[in-house]
Design a protein around this motif. Sequence first.
Motif, PDB file in Angstrom:
ATOM      1  N   VAL A 173      19.730   2.347 -37.286  1.00 49.19           N
ATOM      2  CA  VAL A 173      20.438   2.882 -36.114  1.00 49.19           C
ATOM      3  C   VAL A 173      19.436   3.241 -35.029  1.00 49.19           C
ATOM      4  O   VAL A 173      19.651   2.961 -33.835  1.00 49.19           O
ATOM      5  N   CYS A 174      18.307   3.850 -35.425  1.00 47.09           N
ATOM      6  CA  CYS A 174      17.265   4.178 -34.443  1.00 47.09           C
ATOM      7  C   CYS A 174      16.696   2.907 -33.820  1.00 47.09           C
ATOM      8  O   CYS A 174      16.412   2.867 -32.618  1.00 47.09           O
ATOM      9  N   VAL A 175      16.518   1.857 -34.629  1.00 50.12           N
ATOM     10  CA  VAL A 175      16.045   0.572 -34.104  1.00 50.12           C
ATOM     11  C   VAL A 175      17.008   0.046 -33.046  1.00 50.12           C
ATOM     12  O   VAL A 175      16.602  -0.348 -31.944  1.00 50.12           O
ATOM     13  N   ALA A 176      18.301   0.053 -33.375  1.00 50.83           N
ATOM     14  CA  ALA A 176      19.302  -0.495 -32.455  1.00 50.83           C
ATOM     15  C   ALA A 176      19.368   0.301 -31.158  1.00 50.83           C
ATOM     16  O   ALA A 176      19.392  -0.268 -30.062  1.00 50.83           O
ATOM     17  N   LEU A 177      19.417   1.630 -31.264  1.00 53.36           N
ATOM     18  CA  LEU A 177      19.528   2.469 -30.068  1.00 53.36           C
ATOM     19  C   LEU A 177      18.304   2.342 -29.178  1.00 53.36           C
ATOM     20  O   LEU A 177      18.414   2.237 -27.944  1.00 53.36           O
ATOM     21  N   ALA A 178      17.118   2.334 -29.787  1.00 54.01           N
ATOM     22  CA  ALA A 178      15.900   2.210 -28.986  1.00 54.01           C
ATOM     23  C   ALA A 178      15.805   0.842 -28.340  1.00 54.01           C
ATOM     24  O   ALA A 178      15.351   0.711 -27.201  1.00 54.01           O
ATOM     25  N   SER A 179      16.257  -0.205 -29.055  1.00 53.47           N
ATOM     26  CA  SER A 179      16.201  -1.569 -28.507  1.00 53.47           C
ATOM     27  C   SER A 179      17.059  -1.711 -27.268  1.00 53.47           C
ATOM     28  O   SER A 179      16.627  -2.269 -26.248  1.00 53.47           O
ATOM     29  N   VAL A 180      18.285  -1.199 -27.349  1.00 54.79           N
ATOM     30  CA  VAL A 180      19.263  -1.448 -26.294  1.00 54.79           C
ATOM     31  C   VAL A 180      19.226  -0.382 -25.204  1.00 54.79           C
ATOM     32  O   VAL A 180      19.288  -0.691 -24.011  1.00 54.79           O
ATOM     33  N   SER A 181      19.124   0.894 -25.609  1.00 57.93           N
ATOM     34  CA  SER A 181      19.229   1.993 -24.645  1.00 57.93           C
ATOM     35  C   SER A 181      17.890   2.570 -24.221  1.00 57.93           C
ATOM     36  O   SER A 181      17.786   3.162 -23.148  1.00 57.93           O
ATOM     37  N   GLY A 182      16.877   2.422 -25.061  1.00 61.42           N
ATOM     38  CA  GLY A 182      15.592   3.043 -24.758  1.00 61.42           C
ATOM     39  C   GLY A 182      14.628   2.147 -24.020  1.00 61.42           C
ATOM     40  O   GLY A 182      13.982   2.566 -23.053  1.00 61.42           O
ATOM     41  N   ALA A 183      14.508   0.895 -24.464  1.00 59.51           N
ATOM     42  CA  ALA A 183      13.476   0.015 -23.908  1.00 59.51           C
ATOM     43  C   ALA A 183      13.673  -0.317 -22.432  1.00 59.51           C
ATOM     44  O   ALA A 183      12.723  -0.175 -21.644  1.00 59.51           O
ATOM     45  N   PRO A 184      14.885  -0.741 -21.987  1.00 61.23           N
ATOM     46  CA  PRO A 184      15.015  -1.143 -20.578  1.00 61.23           C
ATOM     47  C   PRO A 184      14.641  -0.052 -19.563  1.00 61.23           C
ATOM     48  O   PRO A 184      13.846  -0.314 -18.647  1.00 61.23           O
ATOM     49  N   PRO A 185      15.166   1.192 -19.704  1.00 62.48           N
ATOM     50  CA  PRO A 185      14.766   2.194 -18.703  1.00 62.48           C
ATOM     51  C   PRO A 185      13.285   2.550 -18.771  1.00 62.48           C
ATOM     52  O   PRO A 185      12.663   2.819 -17.731  1.00 62.48           O
TER      53      PRO A 185
END
Length: 406
Positions: free
Chosen positions: A250-262
């Motif tokens: 879940v942390c992988v998914a959230l960081a990939s989609v919501s964390g990396a771009p901004p």
Amino acid sequence: MQTGGGILRQPMSVWATAFAAVVAFMGIGLVDPILPSIAQGLKATPSQVSLLFTSYFLVTAVAMLITGWVSSRIGGKRTLLAGLALVIVFAALAGTSTSVAELVGFRAGWGLGNALFVATALAVIVGAASGGAESAIILYEAALGLGISAGPLVGALLGDWNWRAPFFGTATLMAVGFVLILTLLKAAPGPSARTALSAPIRALAHGGLSTTAFTALFYNFAFFTILAFTPFILGMSPYGIGAVFFGWGVCVALASVSGAPPLQRRVGSVSVLHLALALLAVLQAGIAVFAVAGMNAGVVVCVVLSGVPIGLNNTVFTESAMEVSDAPRPVASAGYNFVRWTGGALAPFVATKLGEEIGVAVPYVLGAVCCFVGMMILYLRRHHLRTLARVDADHARHDAAAAPAR
């Protein structure tokens, strides 16, 4: 006014490919909760069982070199279907294994199918998705994150019943993906040019792509040290291991989609890679310390939190490989993934062998060292990555132009 839900408004063919990608990535973490059960059921050592990862990723890495050659001759849809068919067959065969050697061999066949599917899926999603390449890559990484997080959970639920069940379950889900792609994905026009077998290797002559790829090799060694060795030191049931790696996923998914771009917009892609590699090194050191001290709760916390830097790295490395050179995306992806997955192939056996023969902390210390080596490569070869700064600036300007007026 442009709404923020654009990334979700995709053709059904994209969703069909994304669903199959989720199941494909489930295969990475599927065996994690059942590694101790497999070792017990087949009377094998942890390092022998770790070869499940090694054979899978070694074949995946080498097969990446032929994916462009194949897809440029038979088309993206047929390549996807061929990859899915191989995964279905070899996942089912893995469930029938009577020895570790058989299981390792069937996982190798699975890796060949996975390479054909995964490399082509990214190109298909980028080509068919609305919202441009960046949105497509985020969607692809979301599928990766969801698959990685769901894999341990599915593996635990089915593996608690019987260690063979997750393999049959994967074959069944992949069959569903096969039918969806067969019926929903339209065959694209024939390739305008055929890709040479040597194209991915030649693409690595580009300084930016080779820098990204070899940094990712060391990152993947650290990544798969956590994935392959940790189940043996947790001392938990399949449900417990599955829950830990579900939280990690879940942390992988959230960081990939919501964390990396901004973060990329704010500090730039290269800085995000430095930050994520440093954080992963710290968490690897934390796992080593807690493992030696016998503090299982500390190990669990560090493992779950390691999903954050891993998610950041997955997205930024993938985007960087696609953008840093002038090679066609499928060719750049093949060359990059060949080098990258080599790290994933080496880590499971090396880490598990070191943990067996020297001590449980050693694999994680080596993983932390690999993170710092990756950071050193990024720093020493930073002049090859100037293109990424321009790409980040272009994306930032696009976001500013697309933002609604206040």
